[in-house]
Each structure stands twice: as C-alpha cells, then as structure tokens.
Design a protein around this motif. Sequence first.
Motif, PDB file in Angstrom:
ATOM      1  N   TYR A 438      58.012  57.586 -11.375  1.00 29.20           N
ATOM      2  CA  TYR A 438      57.525  58.601 -11.949  1.00 29.20           C
ATOM      3  C   TYR A 438      58.385  59.849 -11.425  1.00 29.20           C
ATOM      4  O   TYR A 438      58.860  59.963 -10.233  1.00 29.20           O
ATOM      5  CB  TYR A 438      56.177  58.922 -11.700  1.00 29.20           C
ATOM      6  CG  TYR A 438      55.185  57.900 -12.576  1.00 29.20           C
ATOM      7  CD1 TYR A 438      54.534  58.355 -13.647  1.00 29.20           C
ATOM      8  CD2 TYR A 438      55.053  56.713 -12.385  1.00 29.20           C
ATOM      9  CE1 TYR A 438      53.700  57.772 -14.346  1.00 29.20           C
ATOM     10  CE2 TYR A 438      54.157  55.867 -13.117  1.00 29.20           C
ATOM     11  CZ  TYR A 438      53.447  56.340 -13.909  1.00 29.20           C
ATOM     12  OH  TYR A 438      52.762  55.469 -14.848  1.00 29.20           O
ATOM     13  N   GLN A 439      58.892  60.710 -12.278  1.00 28.88           N
ATOM     14  CA  GLN A 439      59.496  61.798 -11.882  1.00 28.88           C
ATOM     15  C   GLN A 439      58.989  63.288 -12.416  1.00 28.88           C
ATOM     16  O   GLN A 439      58.069  63.320 -13.422  1.00 28.88           O
ATOM     17  CB  GLN A 439      61.127  61.717 -12.756  1.00 28.88           C
ATOM     18  CG  GLN A 439      61.827  62.695 -12.337  1.00 28.88           C
ATOM     19  CD  GLN A 439      63.268  62.558 -13.040  1.00 28.88           C
ATOM     20  OE1 GLN A 439      63.239  62.483 -14.334  1.00 28.88           O
ATOM     21  NE2 GLN A 439      64.240  62.667 -12.393  1.00 28.88           N
ATOM     22  N   CYS A 440      59.129  64.175 -11.498  1.00 28.44           N
ATOM     23  CA  CYS A 440      58.491  65.412 -11.749  1.00 28.44           C
ATOM     24  C   CYS A 440      59.536  66.265 -12.948  1.00 28.44           C
ATOM     25  O   CYS A 440      60.455  66.206 -12.748  1.00 28.44           O
ATOM     26  CB  CYS A 440      58.594  66.316 -10.451  1.00 28.44           C
ATOM     27  SG  CYS A 440      57.946  68.226 -10.541  1.00 28.44           S
ATOM     28  N   PRO A 441      59.007  66.993 -13.858  1.00 26.19           N
ATOM     29  CA  PRO A 441      59.686  67.148 -15.003  1.00 26.19           C
ATOM     30  C   PRO A 441      60.130  68.743 -14.712  1.00 26.19           C
ATOM     31  O   PRO A 441      60.877  69.361 -15.417  1.00 26.19           O
ATOM     32  CB  PRO A 441      58.456  67.353 -16.140  1.00 26.19           C
ATOM     33  CG  PRO A 441      57.197  67.588 -15.669  1.00 26.19           C
ATOM     34  CD  PRO A 441      57.573  66.682 -14.278  1.00 26.19           C
ATOM     35  N   CYS A 473      53.979  66.678  -6.340  1.00 26.73           N
ATOM     36  CA  CYS A 473      55.265  66.500  -6.226  1.00 26.73           C
ATOM     37  C   CYS A 473      55.700  66.817  -4.642  1.00 26.73           C
ATOM     38  O   CYS A 473      55.380  67.775  -4.343  1.00 26.73           O
ATOM     39  CB  CYS A 473      56.169  67.056  -7.177  1.00 26.73           C
ATOM     40  SG  CYS A 473      57.755  67.085  -7.076  1.00 26.73           S
ATOM     41  N   ARG A 481      49.021  64.601 -12.190  1.00 29.41           N
ATOM     42  CA  ARG A 481      49.030  64.356 -13.716  1.00 29.41           C
ATOM     43  C   ARG A 481      50.394  64.931 -14.585  1.00 29.41           C
ATOM     44  O   ARG A 481      50.560  64.341 -15.807  1.00 29.41           O
ATOM     45  CB  ARG A 481      47.770  65.221 -14.382  1.00 29.41           C
ATOM     46  CG  ARG A 481      48.040  66.500 -14.249  1.00 29.41           C
ATOM     47  CD  ARG A 481      46.653  67.257 -14.777  1.00 29.41           C
ATOM     48  NE  ARG A 481      46.971  68.823 -14.558  1.00 29.41           N
ATOM     49  CZ  ARG A 481      46.317  69.548 -13.605  1.00 29.41           C
ATOM     50  NH1 ARG A 481      46.078  68.919 -12.607  1.00 29.41           N
ATOM     51  NH2 ARG A 481      46.577  70.742 -13.593  1.00 29.41           N
ATOM     52  N   GLU A 482      51.130  65.611 -13.926  1.00 31.83           N
ATOM     53  CA  GLU A 482      52.348  66.313 -14.749  1.00 31.83           C
ATOM     54  C   GLU A 482      53.464  65.489 -14.546  1.00 31.83           C
ATOM     55  O   GLU A 482      54.537  65.438 -15.305  1.00 31.83           O
ATOM     56  CB  GLU A 482      52.676  67.627 -14.328  1.00 31.83           C
ATOM     57  CG  GLU A 482      51.531  68.761 -14.903  1.00 31.83           C
ATOM     58  CD  GLU A 482      52.119  69.922 -14.405  1.00 31.83           C
ATOM     59  OE1 GLU A 482      53.237  70.353 -14.098  1.00 31.83           O
ATOM     60  OE2 GLU A 482      50.879  70.967 -14.516  1.00 31.83           O
ATOM     61  N   LEU A 483      53.593  64.389 -13.609  1.00 33.46           N
ATOM     62  CA  LEU A 483      54.600  63.755 -13.276  1.00 33.46           C
ATOM     63  C   LEU A 483      54.874  62.437 -14.683  1.00 33.46           C
ATOM     64  O   LEU A 483      53.730  61.833 -15.070  1.00 33.46           O
ATOM     65  CB  LEU A 483      54.518  62.801 -12.175  1.00 33.46           C
ATOM     66  CG  LEU A 483      55.116  63.589 -10.744  1.00 33.46           C
ATOM     67  CD1 LEU A 483      54.380  64.804 -10.727  1.00 33.46           C
ATOM     68  CD2 LEU A 483      55.126  62.684  -9.614  1.00 33.46           C
ATOM     69  N   VAL A 484      55.914  62.226 -14.911  1.00 34.22           N
ATOM     70  CA  VAL A 484      56.128  61.386 -16.187  1.00 34.22           C
ATOM     71  C   VAL A 484      56.996  60.207 -15.627  1.00 34.22           C
ATOM     72  O   VAL A 484      57.653  60.015 -14.868  1.00 34.22           O
ATOM     73  CB  VAL A 484      56.880  62.109 -17.250  1.00 34.22           C
ATOM     74  CG1 VAL A 484      56.163  63.290 -17.622  1.00 34.22           C
ATOM     75  CG2 VAL A 484      58.082  62.531 -16.890  1.00 34.22           C
ATOM     76  N   GLY A 485      56.584  59.012 -16.341  1.00 31.68           N
ATOM     77  CA  GLY A 485      56.903  57.863 -16.217  1.00 31.68           C
ATOM     78  C   GLY A 485      58.681  57.746 -16.601  1.00 31.68           C
ATOM     79  O   GLY A 485      59.001  58.338 -17.711  1.00 31.68           O
TER      80      GLY A 485
END
Length: 490
Positions: A438-441, A473, A481-485
Amino acid sequence: MRDYYTLKINLLAGIVSPAALQTILTAAQAAHVRKVRFGSRQQLLMTVHYEDLRQLEKNLCQQAVPFEVNTDRHPNIISSYCGEEVFRTGSWLREGEYHTVLDNFGHQPRLKVNLSDSEQSFTPFFTGNLNFIASSEPHFWQLYVRPKQSNALFQWPDLIYTNDVGRLAEAVEIAMLDDGLRELGPLHQAVNTGQTFITQSATQPVPLPEFSLPYYEGFNRYGSRTWLGLYRRNEEFTIAFLLDLCALCLKTRIGEVCVTPWKSLIIKGISEEDRPKWSLMLGRHNSNVRHAANELAWQTEDDSDAGAAIKRGVLRYFERNDTRTFGLCFGVQTRPKSERSGVPVFGSILIRKRPWIRVGSFAFLSLYDLYFTENFNPNSRTYFRFDRGLFWFSVPVQIDRLCRKFSAQRLIKQQPVESPERIDSQLIVSKIDTSEAYQCPHCLTVYDPESGDDRAGVLPGVAFADLPGEYGCATCDAPKRELVGLVLAG
C-alpha cells in the motif's frame, strides 16, 4: 523532575532588534545560560536548568517577551526577509512589505506560516501549513495550504492582498483547527462566509526558481554596504558573543539582526568605516568565517546532537573524496515522526536514522534510509527512496552516488532528473506482493509488510489489513484509510 528544560522564543519572521535580543540574552545570562541556538523556523532556543527556570520566566514576563517551555503550540512565522537585498531584490517585494504583512497578524498562529519571495531559493517555500508566496501581481500573495500531518498541498483559488494576509491566515486556521476542515472547497467556502478579503483570481501557479543555495557566510558587499553572515558548526552561539554583537549593532546604528532557517545570522547594512570594528569583534571571540560551502548546505532537527554527528561524518567523507555537492542541500532526521513533533526537515537528499532493534523504549544499533526529492528540489514535497536499511559505513558512499547522479543528470537537460530514480523505486516495490503493498498518495511512501514499520512499532510480517485503525503513513502521517493498494505491471 527534569533537570533541564528547552525554552523557545519566536523571533517573528526571523527579525529581531539588537535591543530586544540584548534584553533576552541578559535575562538568559542571569539564569546561568551560557549558549543558545537558533532553530529552523528562525526561533531562539536555550536549555535552562530547572532551578533557574522560574526566575528566567519571571524576567521574560516582566519584559513582555512571549516564550514556550518544552512545547511548540505557536510555531514561528518564518520569512525570506533575511535574504532580501543581500541575495536579490524582488520586483515589488521589499523589506517594508514584510513588515506590513506582519503588522496585520492580530493573533499568534497555531499553524506554521511561511512568507516567501517567489524569486529566491534561500528559504523554504512549503515547510509551513500556510505558505504565502509573492505573486507577479504587486502586493498580492499566492497561498498554498498543507494540512497538519500531511504532505498534501493545494493552491488557494485567490491571490490575497498584503493587508489581508494576517486576517485570512487566522480565518483559515480557525476553519482547519477548530472546524476540522481539510479539503479545499469547504475550507474556501468557510473562510469567505461572513467576511470579505481583497483578492484577485489565481489563474496559474506561481513559478518558482530552480534551487541554488547562496553562500551565506562571511563579509559580503552589496551596493555601498556590507552584510555579514555568521554560522557555527555546532549551531551554538555563546551569550557573550551575542551580547557583544548586539552592543556593536547599537553602536553602529544597525536596527535589525536577521535569523535564517539555516540556523545562522545575517547582519545587514554594515558601513565601510565600521567593518574593521566587526572584524575586531570576531577576533575577540575567536569566531571563524568562510567555511566550506558544502558544510553550510545542511539542515538537522533543532537541538539534535545525533543529527549533527551524522552531518560531521558525511562531511569528512566529502572532504576526503572531494565530492561535488553544488546545487544540493541535505536534511537529517533522527527522531520519529519529525513532521508531527517539530519542523519538517528541508533537503534535496534526506537521511533518516532508525533503530534496527527496539525492545520497549530501548533501541539497539541503527539503520539508515536515504531519500531524495523530486528533481532534487528541496521545495518538493514528494520523496523517492534511494536505499534503505544501510549500516553507517555505507551511508556516505551512497550519498556520494546520489551527488554524482545529480551532477550527471544536470548535464542532460532533456531527461527529467526523477525518471530513473522513480523506476528504481518501483523496482523495489515490485518485489512485494501487490495484494499486500500500500502506498501513500501524498508522499509516495510504501508500506511493505516484509519490513514492517519500526517507527510505529509494527513488526515485519504484519499485513496491511491487520494494522490498527490509527496507523498512519510513516513519512507524513496520512491516515491508513488514505493509503492505496499498488497495482504494478510485470
């Protein structure tokens, strides 16, 4: 009971009169303080023994000097005023304009506020929460907002008139901190409900210069006068030296001392006839100037002996290998969640120190991670990982590699500096199972379950889904909840 306390005094926009500084230093000297430091947000810092603290607090209150002890509820307003005239002169922004803006702040900001000339690269643009940058329209400022504990940065739709900057900053602060608004639309609507500001439409972002740190130490001519830059390797200035400096300023009719975000001082307006007096004063305190330029291009956390030690170690390697660092600056982070607990470190190349093993509150051995900003511009809020999990002996070598890569890529102007490094970062990520990565946008930091997150106490092997709901992060504290796969090709 703690033996020592850190007392902070905000020097508004990095400007202080010699008489005011003399008053503060005299009170500190009476409290047996012998040395002080200046912080990255142009504030004065001193360590005070608990037996002397009460008397110092009383003396400062009598002189109406605001201060904080072991807290940072009111971060200082910082500005590029310290470099005005000596490094460049803007098309409309002058020293008087800064004072006009500051005079219209009717509150002590709870958010970090930056005031910057758009055509300089001496002070950071985006390390604040409210970043005001002089636009091309005379007397109007562009605002870039960065919510607390976030690397997200958005442009305010309006240019703000000089006389309204302070009032608008207070309104934005109330909407963000008291009403909990973080998105641009609701924030803009709330600020403009029930009050009006003199504005113009912001049609395009303010163009910013390529980063180039000017040499900010020693005696330097500008016009018919001289400015003096003062830097200390250990970031400490003795009270005796600063009291002499204040006395000489008053004697030679210099009305301001400027503090820089590089934890140094600039004295403007030294006349030719007074320059020998300044040389004698420096000699009396055995104060050296004209250090190597690569030594000046560093930012460490305030009051960080560990950061200073890392800086010294890398500089020794640079000296032995004659490493070229022109166009770069370096930041060192040794404390977890630096963005939350203090000032975000400013640097083209960022060195992060972390413990290899942690048992309770005890840390054993250290590892180092290296990051660099987009296009190696320290004003970028996007970091790319270059290497991680290094032992100390590898750190200077890898930093040297980054410096050489930067120098080589500057020669190829058609090739964006970040492209090959972005590929490297993706290659590192591609080794991770995409269902787990998962990555921080906002800052592009990746949570790797194989490595865990030692700063948050997460052991290797913990899947993202098993992380606690309050996890954030590792770099910018963006909520889980804001981190995306990640979905990676190949």
